[in-house]
Design a protein around this motif. Structure first.
Motif, PDB file in Angstrom:
ATOM      1  N   SER A 178       7.048  13.228   0.995  1.00 36.92           N
ATOM      2  CA  SER A 178       7.554  12.600  -0.218  1.00 36.92           C
ATOM      3  C   SER A 178       7.050  11.175  -0.411  1.00 36.92           C
ATOM      4  CB  SER A 178       9.085  12.618  -0.222  1.00 36.92           C
ATOM      5  OG  SER A 178       9.598  11.895   0.886  1.00 36.92           O
ATOM      6  N   SER A 179       6.861  10.431   0.668  1.00 36.63           N
ATOM      7  CA  SER A 179       6.452   9.034   0.536  1.00 36.63           C
ATOM      8  C   SER A 179       4.964   8.858   0.811  1.00 36.63           C
ATOM      9  CB  SER A 179       7.239   8.142   1.502  1.00 36.63           C
ATOM     10  OG  SER A 179       6.746   6.814   1.467  1.00 36.63           O
ATOM     11  N   PRO A 180       4.252   8.146  -0.077  1.00 40.76           N
ATOM     12  CA  PRO A 180       2.833   7.853   0.211  1.00 40.76           C
ATOM     13  C   PRO A 180       2.658   6.969   1.435  1.00 40.76           C
ATOM     14  CG  PRO A 180       3.583   6.720  -1.789  1.00 40.76           C
ATOM     15  CD  PRO A 180       4.673   7.661  -1.399  1.00 40.76           C
ATOM     16  N   ALA A 181       3.739   6.364   1.924  1.00 36.39           N
ATOM     17  CA  ALA A 181       3.649   5.570   3.159  1.00 36.39           C
ATOM     18  C   ALA A 181       3.435   6.454   4.381  1.00 36.39           C
ATOM     19  CB  ALA A 181       4.919   4.741   3.344  1.00 36.39           C
ATOM     20  N   ASP A 182       3.633   7.777   4.239  1.00 36.62           N
ATOM     21  CA  ASP A 182       3.542   8.686   5.381  1.00 36.62           C
ATOM     22  C   ASP A 182       2.413   9.693   5.265  1.00 36.62           C
ATOM     23  OD1 ASP A 182       5.853   7.636   6.747  1.00 36.62           O
ATOM     24  OD2 ASP A 182       7.109   8.662   5.276  1.00 36.62           O
ATOM     25  N   VAL A 183       1.587   9.614   4.205  1.00 39.70           N
ATOM     26  CA  VAL A 183       0.534  10.616   4.044  1.00 39.70           C
ATOM     27  C   VAL A 183      -0.508  10.471   5.145  1.00 39.70           C
ATOM     28  CG1 VAL A 183       0.831  10.694   1.538  1.00 39.70           C
ATOM     29  CG2 VAL A 183      -0.909   9.203   2.531  1.00 39.70           C
ATOM     30  N   GLY A 184      -1.299  11.514   5.289  1.00 38.15           N
ATOM     31  CA  GLY A 184      -2.371  11.509   6.298  1.00 38.15           C
ATOM     32  C   GLY A 184      -1.931  12.219   7.555  1.00 38.15           C
ATOM     33  N   THR A 185      -1.079  11.554   8.318  1.00 34.99           N
ATOM     34  CA  THR A 185      -0.596  12.135   9.577  1.00 34.99           C
ATOM     35  C   THR A 185       0.916  12.300   9.605  1.00 34.99           C
ATOM     36  OG1 THR A 185      -0.367   9.970  10.637  1.00 34.99           O
ATOM     37  CG2 THR A 185      -2.497  11.071  10.855  1.00 34.99           C
ATOM     38  N   GLY A 186       1.649  11.445   8.905  1.00 41.72           N
ATOM     39  CA  GLY A 186       3.113  11.466   8.978  1.00 41.72           C
ATOM     40  C   GLY A 186       3.639  10.969  10.308  1.00 41.72           C
ATOM     41  N   LEU A 187       2.763  10.333  11.108  1.00 42.92           N
ATOM     42  CA  LEU A 187       3.110   9.969  12.487  1.00 42.92           C
ATOM     43  C   LEU A 187       3.585   8.528  12.595  1.00 42.92           C
ATOM     44  CD1 LEU A 187       2.940  10.941  15.541  1.00 42.92           C
ATOM     45  CD2 LEU A 187       0.728   9.752  15.586  1.00 42.92           C
ATOM     46  N   ARG A 188       4.695   8.333  13.311  1.00 40.65           N
ATOM     47  CA  ARG A 188       5.191   6.994  13.635  1.00 40.65           C
ATOM     48  C   ARG A 188       5.405   6.904  15.144  1.00 40.65           C
ATOM     49  NH1 ARG A 188       4.186   3.505   9.547  1.00 40.65           N
ATOM     50  NH2 ARG A 188       4.480   4.636   7.590  1.00 40.65           N
ATOM     51  N   VAL A 189       4.813   5.880  15.736  1.00 35.34           N
ATOM     52  CA  VAL A 189       4.959   5.633  17.172  1.00 35.34           C
ATOM     53  C   VAL A 189       5.651   4.285  17.330  1.00 35.34           C
ATOM     54  CG1 VAL A 189       3.786   5.400  19.390  1.00 35.34           C
ATOM     55  CG2 VAL A 189       2.834   6.921  17.617  1.00 35.34           C
TER      56      VAL A 189
END
Length: 399
Positions: free
Chosen positions: A306-317
């Protein structure tokens, strides 16, 4: 592919439809679903929002000309452009604070129909140009260097999470109750398969959990922003969390997106947390594909949610570090920018959350490596400052 050297998740073989028409979309006048609605709206000039004090990416990028181009477009599920920019109007941000994207996709088609807007947002937020190339993807956890050797005197805990959207369903701000409940049903089936594959666990419906139980699972109540933009509609209906028996993995369902996998470790072992995510995401991806609802992939963007801040991988470390000296140093912001990570204060004194700033333009292993290397360098700098020594020779060149 699953082998002794790790996992590699390949891009889907079948390319989506937009690969054929995306390059000429801006010159198209698509069939107008808006004609089915009778919205009492003025002209684009009359409806254009006041962005004078808006510090989001949306507020900085959106122009009247761009707004005019999107104005009469509507996705097949009914998402209009004002739905897309609503988060940034509700939360305009502060000029001195962190910059948010200020927009959200109501469905996967939003990224195509409003691509001339979303592409600019993604490029600005992630500082990476969108090209015709398929984004790089690498889930081979054996390619990660280190991550299991952070100094425990400074590293308190870590968390690796990844988001996925499910094909054929609107995103949380726009989905119906029925869609949300169907997503929960799909998750039940997929997680039951996961349990059969040597990962026993239990699904908890939020409506059946007490507030104390929710706190134990680190589940927060919806924020005021989530309530205003519609993410938390009908809360807690069809929201759930699945927890593995050994506590190594949690799966959030319909919370802030369709699916979020989370692996948290109190020993700050990023390598093991990342491995847990890689292995179990691959399994869930296979199960959802068998259920004929694969995760959403777009040719030039990668995995989209839903958020363009998370596109590509959707990964947060994320890794929590005890840092008392570096946070006061005059070169800290320069160091963080060069490392492509961010450092946020959390409730505990002198404890900071270090995480990746972008999810697009770098592979999953690459993003995790950025956080691992960045955490090690910040710890080395903290040790230098504790001893009263200079850190100038440790400042990295731009990555």
């Amino acid at each position: 592919m699953n082998n002794s050297t790790g996992l590699f998740v390949a891009a889907p073989v079948t390319l989506p439809m937009e690969s054929r028409y995306r390059p000429i979309l801006e010159g198209l006048v698509p069939p107008d679903p808006m004609s089915k609605f009778h919205l009492r709206r003025g002209s684009p000039e009359e409806e254009f929002p006041d962005l004078g004090r808006n510090s989001t990416c949306m507020g900085r990028i959106l122009t009247l000309a761009m707004y005019r181009r999107q104005f009469n477009r509507c996705t097949e599920s009914g998402v209009i452009f004002d739905d897309v920019i609503r988060p940034g109007l509700e939360e305009p941000g502060e000029w001195l604070g962190p910059v948010s994207v200020g927009c959200v996709a109501g469905d996967a088609q939003s990224y195509i129909l409003f691509c001339d807007f979303f592409d600019r947002i993604i490029e600005a937020y992630h500082e990476h140009k969108i090209t015709n190339q398929t984004p790089e993807s690498d889930f081979n956890y054996d390619n990660l260097k280190g991550g299991d050797d952070l100094d425990r005197s400074y590293a308190a805990r870590c968390e690796v999470s990844i988001i996925r959207g499910v094909e054929d369903f609107c995103f949380p701000t726009h989905c119906s109750r029925g869609e949300r409940r169907q997503l929960l049903t799909l998750a039940r089936k997929a997680l039951q398969r996961l349990e059969e594959e040597e990962m026993p666990g239990q699904l908890h419906l939020l409506e059946e959990l007490s507030q104390e139980q929710q706190r134990e699972l680190n589940l927060d109540l919806p924020s005021s922003s989530q309530l205003r933009i519609g993410v938390a509609r009908d809360w807690p209906d069809a929201r759930a969390v699945w927890v593995s028996k050994d506590g190594s993995l949690m799966v959030w369902i319909n919370m802030d997106d369709h699916l979020r996998l989370v692996s948290t470790r109190n020993d700050a072992n990023i390598a093991e947390a990342f491995k847990c995510i890689c292995i179990n995401l691959q399994k869930l991806e296979d199960y959802y594909r068998e259920l004929r609802h694969p995760f959403i992939w777009k040719l030039q963007l990668g995995w989209v949610t839903s958020s363009p801040a998370d596109v590509g991988t959707g990964l947060r470390v994320r890794v929590h570090l005890k840092l008392q000296h570096i946070q006061k140093h005059k070169r800290l912001q320069d160091v963080l920018k060069r490392l492509r990570i961010r450092m946020d204060r959390i409730e505990s004194p002198a404890l900071y959350c270090v995480s990746n700033t972008a999810t697009f333009g770098v592979s999953e292993v690459g993003l995790t490596q950025l956080v691992v290397d960045g955490a090690k360098l910040l710890i080395a700098m903290e040790k230098r400052l504790e001893a009263g020594r200079d850190i100038d020779d440790l400042v990295p060149t731009q990555k």
